[in-house]
Design an enzyme around this catalytic site. Structure first.
Site, short mmCIF file in Angstrom:
data_model
loop_
_atom_site.label_atom_id
_atom_site.label_comp_id
_atom_site.label_asym_id
_atom_site.label_seq_id
_atom_site.Cartn_x
_atom_site.Cartn_y
_atom_site.Cartn_z
N TYR A 115 -2.47 -1.95 10.60
CA TYR A 115 -2.59 -2.59 9.28
C TYR A 115 -1.45 -2.15 8.36
O TYR A 115 -0.76 -2.98 7.77
CB TYR A 115 -3.94 -2.25 8.64
CG TYR A 115 -3.88 -2.27 7.14
CD1 TYR A 115 -3.77 -3.48 6.45
CD2 TYR A 115 -3.86 -1.08 6.39
CE1 TYR A 115 -3.65 -3.50 5.06
CE2 TYR A 115 -3.75 -1.11 5.02
CZ TYR A 115 -3.64 -2.31 4.36
OH TYR A 115 -3.51 -2.34 3.00
N HIS A 116 -1.28 -0.84 8.21
CA HIS A 116 -0.21 -0.36 7.32
C HIS A 116 1.14 -0.89 7.78
O HIS A 116 2.01 -1.23 6.97
CB HIS A 116 -0.20 1.17 7.28
CG HIS A 116 -1.39 1.78 6.61
ND1 HIS A 116 -2.46 2.28 7.31
CD2 HIS A 116 -1.69 1.97 5.30
CE1 HIS A 116 -3.36 2.75 6.45
NE2 HIS A 116 -2.91 2.57 5.23
N LYS A 176 1.98 -4.32 6.52
CA LYS A 176 2.47 -4.33 5.13
C LYS A 176 3.95 -3.94 5.07
O LYS A 176 4.70 -4.42 4.23
CB LYS A 176 1.65 -3.36 4.27
CG LYS A 176 0.19 -3.74 4.10
CD LYS A 176 0.00 -4.83 3.06
CE LYS A 176 -1.45 -4.96 2.64
NZ LYS A 176 -1.68 -6.03 1.65
N THR A 222 0.83 -1.20 0.00
CA THR A 222 0.00 0.00 0.00
C THR A 222 0.87 1.25 0.00
O THR A 222 1.96 1.28 0.59
CB THR A 222 -0.95 0.03 1.22
OG1 THR A 222 -1.38 1.37 1.47
CG2 THR A 222 -0.25 -0.46 2.48
N SER A 234 -1.08 2.99 10.68
CA SER A 234 -2.00 2.12 11.43
C SER A 234 -1.31 0.77 11.60
O SER A 234 -0.32 0.47 10.91
CB SER A 234 -3.32 1.91 10.69
OG SER A 234 -3.14 1.03 9.59
#
Lengths: 414, 414
Positions: B181-182, B185, B144, B179
């Site tokens: 989530y980020h 990644k 991302t 976050s």
């Protein structure tokens, strides 16, 4: 100050707890004793006999009059983490409680996944517990100089100012770690930096070099206070291992060209650095990085220092195939001024230091197992199935590798 | 070519599988259907009704004559991953199979830990399986643009040349994700880069911007081939959400100043980019990064575009407190030339595109649940205990927040 030492049963956690206790802090230890479980798994032992934690703690009280509290449990158990914080109410937490061996993380898929989950989840649970219970707690986290890898520019302390196409920013220093273990520390660093940003936590990330030595001002007060000393191919670090190899009459195993250069420090300086970090906390919301080492040496230089110091004949093994994937001849210059600015007075590596490690190895030479000095861990071989136990740290008996591999391998863990 | 699409049941995974199948590739999908489980957990649904996977696959065969294989299982199950690779023998793997919502990862401790373990362990298992079974497989991994954060210098594609104290190196671009989530990644990116280095794997990391739209050349061939369209506060992405808010007569929720600028792309360009990456594999041992977006917009600009396009009256909600911790007014310039160099012809954002999304929302307006557009996920509140289900995506009924929060929140997921 009230200080919680996570991983207080380990090589550095235990002497750190003693040191902070002796300086008048209220100290508690949390540990799940998995480091002793790794010994059983790999069939290895600390060169120096170590006591069980409860005996150590009682002994420390006899010697010093100071009591250390103990929490037994696992950081991947969030309820345990919260209980430690709620019951002990620390002002600072020193976090050693991670799987810390690069070769261990490279044994096979299961060990890689275990290392990353154990380290990352433990630290995530800790960040959430601090944020929820007391965001003012100062988290002193053990990272590693290995997070940076070996870039062709100077390594700075955590952040670097970059000017690019006419604009400038200070950004996290790019990371090029060299094992799934080192990667787990990079993941931690990113998670901690984010938690400081969003929740206003305060943290010091100590990117530590390779530690050598075993005795500290506190551990020498009684043999039962000794900390562990690892010389095996999986958990032993380079200088400690070379000293044991010299005493055992084995060749000092240098990987490939031996030009791999790393930051190093004396175990007593680890304790001093942690104390300095604890005494000088960062501001609310601040994530800072100290490079915690005092000198840089190449692996070949370390082998030569040991060879020059040991009174007997020492062979430096040459041209062994490097089981790791790493540069063997590279630029290396890393900043390490922040701890000096706080007042660190380093114990630089001397013949006297090496002699004391050699003397330690001599005292315990009957405990040296030459078969565990090698490691079967090869960075290039991706193992997806369980390795038989005898393939790790100890070649299968009777195999043609059983003499060869023992001498083949060295370890630069951090 | 034989292509395995991991996460082939998702918003982008399904149309990607169809697109690659239509172009004559042998395609298999692996999925554990956890995306549908999130719907049940959060009490939300795709705006567009979607069929079960087995029905979709049969329908695609009727429409196209092409059969897609299906493996049902979880990437955190290493045996499942190996079975997929051994049985299907892919030449390329497109990896969408991660928890992909920033707000979901920020719900509480459990969701943060789940997101990082699920994403990191799934990808680790995949790397080991590729290395052991067929290192020539090209791993096309969805990353991302959010990995970079918003630095005050230009964002490059994965790597940046840094000159520092008179020396120069090309290093991984520094990451400042916003976050858990980020962060997952970013962890993946580091792990994949390392696996390419030590095992000679080849991988393309697609740092994708925020995707908008729902229809592709393949999904429009039959209503039963539709892919999901999320507009809820946890999984819905910004432009799709604004269109649903406009149709529902709700204010378009802009966080804070709305100056948050992000790379965006049309869903059809996602498919084209993945096809280009697959057709042009990297060399053995090469880890490359493409920034996969076509244009940058601020959140406020997107709201204004929707407002200008919608025939009815649209209110742009102003000065809502931003539940995220992010810069609301910042420099943003990110390179995205590598996919253009491979031949990408972008679908740029036009009134026609926005009109088609608005028309989609009109067609399914009876399925819009205004209560799920808000999110109770607040970056600043570290929750260590389970959130009650009705606190996520749906305010507690009768609470004083139940009207307010619905309008308060927006989402810039990627």
């Amino acid at each position: 100050m009230r200080i919680l030492v996570l991983g207080g049963d380990g090589y550095l956690g235990w002497p750190t707890a003693l040191h902070l206790s002796r300086r008048g802090n209220a100290v508690a230890i949390a540990d799940n004793f998995v480091r002793r479980q790794y010994d059983a798994e790999l069939g290895v032992d600390s060169l120096v006999p170590i006591s069980h934690m409860r005996r150590r703690i009682d002994l420390w009280e006899e010697v010093s009059g100071m009591r250390i509290d103990l929490f037994v449990g696992d950081l991947t158990d969030a309820e345990f983490v919260e209980r430690c914080l709620r019951e002990f109410r620390p002002e600072a937490i020193v976090h050693f409680a991670e799987q810390r061996s690069a070769p261990y993380s490279m044994i096979d898929r299961r060990h890689a996944v275990y290392t990353q989950v154990n380290n990352v989840v433990g630290t995530l649970n800790l960040l959430y517990a601090i944020a929820a219970i007391d965001p003012a707690i100062h988290l002193v986290k053990l990272g590693t100089m290995g997070e940076y890898g070996t870039p062709n520019i100077d390594i700075e302390e955590g952040f670097i100012e970059i000017t690019h196409r006419g604009r400038t920013d200070v950004l996290p220093y790019p990371k090029q770690p060299g094992s799934f273990y080192h990667l787990s520390k990079v993941h931690d660093s990113h998670n901690i930096m984010f938690a400081c940003k969003i929740w206003g936590l305060r943290s010091t990330d100590l990117n530590q070099g390779i530690v050598y030595g075993q005795e500290t001002d506190e551990t020498v007060l009684h043999p039962g206070l000794a900390t562990r000393f690892d010389y095996d191919g999986v958990f032993g670090t380079v200088l400690n291992r070379f000293c044991v190899q010299a005493v055992a009459g084995l060749p000092l195993t240098v990987y490939g060209k031996g030009g791999q250069t790393r930051g190093m420090l004396d175990i007593r300086d680890t304790l001093a650095c942690i104390e300095l970090a604890v005494q000088n906390p960062p501001a609310e919301g601040e994530y800072r990085v100290f490079n915690q080492f005092t000198e840089s040496y190449s692996v070949r230089q370390l082998a030569e220092l040991v060879s020059d110091t040991y009174p007997g004949r020492v062979e430096i093994a040459d041209s062994f195939e490097n089981p790791r994937v790493e540069q063997e001849d590279h630029y290396y210059r890393a900043a390490h001024t922040k701890l000096l600015d706080l007042g660190l007075v380093p114990h630089l590596l001397s013949s006297a230091t090496i002699s004391s490690i050699l003397a330690l190895a001599e005292r315990h030479r009957d405990r040296i197992d030459p078969n565990v000095i090698g490691t079967g861990v090869d960075w290039r071989r991706p193992k997806t199935v369980e390795s038989p136990v005898n393939a790790v740290g100890r070649p299968p008996s009777g195999s043609s590798e059983s003499r060869g591999r023992g001498a083949e391998i060295d370890s630069v863990n951090r």
